[in-house]
Structure formats: structure tokens, C-alpha cells
Design a protein around this motif. Structure first.
Motif, PDB file in Angstrom:
ATOM      1  N   THR A  46       0.809  -1.218   0.000  1.00 20.96           N
ATOM      2  CA  THR A  46       0.000   0.000   0.000  1.00 20.96           C
ATOM      3  C   THR A  46       0.845   1.272   0.000  1.00 20.96           C
ATOM      4  O   THR A  46       0.449   2.268  -0.602  1.00 20.96           O
ATOM      5  N   CYS A  47       1.997   1.234   0.641  1.00 28.55           N
ATOM      6  CA  CYS A  47       2.850   2.428   0.644  1.00 28.55           C
ATOM      7  C   CYS A  47       3.435   2.689  -0.745  1.00 28.55           C
ATOM      8  O   CYS A  47       3.631   3.842  -1.125  1.00 28.55           O
ATOM      9  N   LYS A  48       3.668   1.638  -1.505  1.00 27.39           N
ATOM     10  CA  LYS A  48       4.145   1.806  -2.886  1.00 27.39           C
ATOM     11  C   LYS A  48       3.089   2.510  -3.735  1.00 27.39           C
ATOM     12  O   LYS A  48       3.418   3.127  -4.735  1.00 27.39           O
ATOM     13  N   ARG A  49       1.833   2.410  -3.339  1.00 24.83           N
ATOM     14  CA  ARG A  49       0.734   3.059  -4.067  1.00 24.83           C
ATOM     15  C   ARG A  49       0.453   4.468  -3.551  1.00 24.83           C
ATOM     16  O   ARG A  49      -0.499   5.102  -3.960  1.00 24.83           O
ATOM     17  N   GLY A  50       1.266   4.928  -2.589  1.00 22.26           N
ATOM     18  CA  GLY A  50       1.151   6.302  -2.120  1.00 22.26           C
ATOM     19  C   GLY A  50       0.183   6.537  -0.968  1.00 22.26           C
ATOM     20  O   GLY A  50      -0.228   7.665  -0.727  1.00 22.26           O
ATOM     21  N   LEU A  55       2.528   8.968   7.202  1.00 25.96           N
ATOM     22  CA  LEU A  55       3.375   8.122   8.056  1.00 25.96           C
ATOM     23  C   LEU A  55       4.862   8.415   7.864  1.00 25.96           C
ATOM     24  O   LEU A  55       5.702   7.741   8.438  1.00 25.96           O
ATOM     25  N   GLN A  56       5.177   9.421   7.072  1.00 24.95           N
ATOM     26  CA  GLN A  56       6.564   9.803   6.816  1.00 24.95           C
ATOM     27  C   GLN A  56       7.137  10.566   8.018  1.00 24.95           C
ATOM     28  O   GLN A  56       6.384  11.160   8.794  1.00 24.95           O
ATOM     29  N   HIS A  70       1.197   1.881  12.134  1.00 26.48           N
ATOM     30  CA  HIS A  70       1.142   2.340  10.751  1.00 26.48           C
ATOM     31  C   HIS A  70       0.110   1.559   9.942  1.00 26.48           C
ATOM     32  O   HIS A  70      -0.640   2.143   9.163  1.00 26.48           O
ATOM     33  N   ALA A  71       0.040   0.257  10.156  1.00 20.67           N
ATOM     34  CA  ALA A  71      -0.936  -0.558   9.430  1.00 20.67           C
ATOM     35  C   ALA A  71      -2.362  -0.171   9.804  1.00 20.67           C
ATOM     36  O   ALA A  71      -3.253  -0.137   8.943  1.00 20.67           O
ATOM     37  N   SER A  72      -2.607   0.146  11.057  1.00 15.45           N
ATOM     38  CA  SER A  72      -3.949   0.576  11.475  1.00 15.45           C
ATOM     39  C   SER A  72      -4.357   1.843  10.745  1.00 15.45           C
ATOM     40  O   SER A  72      -5.488   1.967  10.265  1.00 15.45           O
ATOM     41  N   TYR A  73      -3.441   2.788  10.662  1.00 18.92           N
ATOM     42  CA  TYR A  73      -3.764   4.045   9.986  1.00 18.92           C
ATOM     43  C   TYR A  73      -4.102   3.796   8.512  1.00 18.92           C
ATOM     44  O   TYR A  73      -5.097   4.296   7.993  1.00 18.92           O
ATOM     45  N   VAL A  74      -3.274   3.003   7.839  1.00 19.43           N
ATOM     46  CA  VAL A  74      -3.488   2.743   6.411  1.00 19.43           C
ATOM     47  C   VAL A  74      -4.746   1.903   6.193  1.00 19.43           C
ATOM     48  O   VAL A  74      -5.514   2.164   5.263  1.00 19.43           O
ATOM     49  N   LEU A  75      -4.980   0.910   7.037  1.00 26.40           N
ATOM     50  CA  LEU A  75      -6.209   0.111   6.926  1.00 26.40           C
ATOM     51  C   LEU A  75      -7.436   1.011   6.988  1.00 26.40           C
ATOM     52  O   LEU A  75      -8.356   0.886   6.181  1.00 26.40           O
TER      53      LEU A  75
END
Length: 106
Positions: A46-50, A55-56, A70-75
Motif C-alpha cells: 500500500t505504501c508503494k501506491r502512495g 506516516l513519513q 502504521h498498518a492501522s492508519y493505512v487500513l
């Protein structure tokens, strides 16, 4: 008869109030049973997709610097903006806002 009208008005008001509020808000966060290996692979994809801009380093959700945080935020970001699904092998729906400090979950 007047008492019946008051009760009827109250019930109608109650119905429309709950209808207008809609469903309670939910957040998709990491399930305690999800493995770190699976979460790391998810973040890599998912980070490769921007999807990891917030989270930077220096951004509001960078800390704590953990895979689970970090996974919780992206989920949740994907749940809100893309899929409307919380993947059962990674996440779980919660009714408590996981936001903290300046890190605001969508």
C-alpha cells in the motif's frame, strides 16, 4: 387524546433524530491476531501506491514507529476512501476513534 398526541410526537421526533444521525462511525484497525509479517507485506504494497504520506518522518502519524500503528492508519484510510471493507485477515471494526495527538484517523 392529547396525551396520545404528545406521545406520538415524541416517537416521531425520536425516530427522525436517530435516522438523521445515521449509523455510528466505525474505524478499521489492526486485529490483535494479525501477524507482523502479514502487516509488513500489507504496508509494503500500500505504501508503494502512495497511501502512507501521513506516516513519513515529521508527519502527524509517524510516531509511534511500529508496524501495527502504521498498518492501522493505512487500513482505516483505505476503509474510508477506497474499499469500505475491513479485511478480516488484517483488521477489525471498532467504534472508538483511534486518533491520538495530531494524528487524526479519517
Amino acid at each position: 387524546m392529547e396525551k396520545l398526541n404528545v406521545i406520538s410526537c415524541f416517537l416521531v421526533l425520536l425516530f427522525f433524530t436517530s435516522f438523521c444521525q445515521g449509523a455510528p462511525k466505525r474505524w478499521c484497525v489492526v486485529d490483535e491476531w494479525a501477524s507482523d509479517v502479514t502487516l509488513a507485506a500489507f504496508l509494503d504494497r500500500t505504501c508503494k501506491r502512495g497511501h502512507c504520506v501521513d506516516l513519513q518522518p515529521g508527519k502527524p502519524c509517524y510516531l509511534p514507529l511500529t508496524i501495527r500503528s502504521h498498518a492501522s492508519y493505512v487500513l482505516n484510510l483505505l476503509y474510508r476512501t477506497k474499499t469500505r471493507k475491513c479485511p478480516p485477515h488484517l483488521g477489525i471494526l471498532k467504534s472508538v476513534d483511534p486518533s491520538y495527538g495530531d494524528c487524526k484517523y479519517p
